[in-house]
Scaffold this motif. Structure first.
Motif: not given
Length: 411
Positions: A12, A338, A341, A347, A386
């Motif tokens: 990410p 989203n 990742g 995250y 994600t």
């Protein structure tokens, strides 16, 4: 000597990465699909509602007003010593046509020369106009300062004050155009009126759910673009007299920032043509470099560059225009993170809030508005999982969230 002439014209993203949305497009097809589906926000639509015709120096769809636009070429010099001609004030007292700011001791049928301000008239016959109906430049300067001081009052809601100042500043512009005066004092007045419309653009956006205020916002945008057009014409005329205006770069940059909501190629071509007519000093100014950089990063989807540059360089007036697109950029960042990742690596919300320049609690609200769920990990920290398939672009206006580091602009 005054110059008189008619007026024309696969991990990410992190804060250490260069987080370009175009790069994430290559990483994951879903983010590309989101980018293709997204439509301009309501703020974007309002900005592009009025088309600019840069070749003619006018706006398409401009009102057919006899003397407000650049078509009138008379040389009448006003002699009215008051903010409102006495004949108009007496007539409006009889008709009880007085704004709340013009009423003497609250009397709907009584005003005074210190309170009444000349109304804007859509059509005026220049043949029957008398010098006593037109205010000279010194009176117009005093009138404009009086009107702008009303914006500091807390006695009435902003939209009430805006509605009054909106109409009366149009009348000020009308009287200026009738007299065709071009000098530094007039340029300063136009800059103040553009500033009023820019600040109103920002403040009215907070109540766009109200259809009346939404209409005010749309009309304000129209007058903002018209006032900017006249101001640019004044700049051009003043340059021909070998004079430079110290605020020109910032006000020219506002025109560029107003194109953040324009996605069509013809608009891009016109903007490129417009840049070609600017002086080197304006093009190389920090204000114009900021505006062009922001426009480029917005169109590329480089959310990190957009937000970092805004935080470091934006002026208050520029922020009043850019603010309408900040949450749209944040939503693009959420889409990128989203879709791009790792599912097993959620995250941290705190890190993401720093990247997106927003409070952690506000970011959680924004994630929910975009259809994303947050959760708490074993350490008690909020995280964003994600690869969620529920991401969506919010319908209508985003809730307004503070921009960390620029809180003083939002008071």
């Amino acid at each position: 000597m005054e110059n008189r002439r008619p007026w024309n014209r696969n991990a990410p993203p992190s804060p250490s990465n260069s987080a370009s949305f175009s790069r994430s497009q290559r990483q994951n097809r879903k983010s590309r699909n989101y980018s293709e589906r997204r439509t301009p926000s309501a703020a974007s639509a309002s900005n592009s509602a009025v088309d600019w015709d840069l070749n003619s120096g006018k706006l398409s769809g401009d009102e057919n007003v006899d003397v407000e636009g650049p078509s009138y070429s008379g040389s009448l010099v006003g002699t009215c010593p008051y903010m409102c001609p006495e004949r108009e004030r007496l007539q409006r007292e009889q008709l009880r046509d007085l704004a709340v700011f013009e009423r003497l001791n609250g009397n709907h049928g009584k005003s005074s020369p210190d309170l009444a301000v000349k109304k804007f008239c859509r059509t005026i016959s220049t043949k029957s106009m008398q010098p006593s109906d037109v205010r000279p430049l010194p009176v117009l300067e005093d009138t404009l300062n009086y009107l702008l001081n009303l914006l500091d009052s807390n006695k009435h809601p902003f939209e009430v004050v805006h509605d009054f100042v909106f109409d009366r500043t149009r009348s000020v512009r009308q009287d200026l155009t009738i007299q065709s005066v071009v000098n530094e004092r007039v340029i300063s007045m136009y800059e103040k009126m553009v500033k009023f419309h820019v600040i109103s653009h920002y403040k009215l956006r907070s109540s766009m759910s109200n259809p009346i205020i939404a209409s005010m916002h749309h009309l304000n945008m129209e007058q903002l673009t018209k006032t900017l057009t006249s101001l640019f014409s004044l700049y051009d005329t003043n340059q021909s007299s070998n004079n430079l205006s110290e605020n020109e770069a910032e006000f020219r940059s506002l025109y560029v920032l107003l194109h953040l909501g324009s996605y069509s190629k013809p608009t891009e071509d016109l903007l490129s043509l417009w840049f070609g007519h600017l002086s080197t000093s304006v093009l190389k100014s920090k204000e114009m470099c900021f505006a062009r950089s922001i426009l480029r990063s917005f169109r590329l989807g480089n959310y990190k560059h957009f937000l970092c540059t805004t935080a470091a360089q934006v002026s208050y007036l520029q922020y009043c225009v850019v603010e309408a697109y900040i949450n749209e950029v944040r939503a693009l960042a959420l889409a990128c993170i989203n879709f791009g990742g790792y599912k097993l690596h959620p995250y941290p919300l705190l890190d993401l809030s720093i990247l997106l320049r927003v409070k952690e609690s506000d970011l959680e609200s924004l994630c929910n508005a975009c259809g994303l769920e947050t959760r708490t990990d074993e350490s008690g920290n909020k995280v964003l999982p994600t690869k969620q398939s529920t991401f969506c672009h919010p319908n209508g206006e985003f809730q307004r969230y503070a921009f960390l580091g620029l809180e003083e602009f939002e008071r």
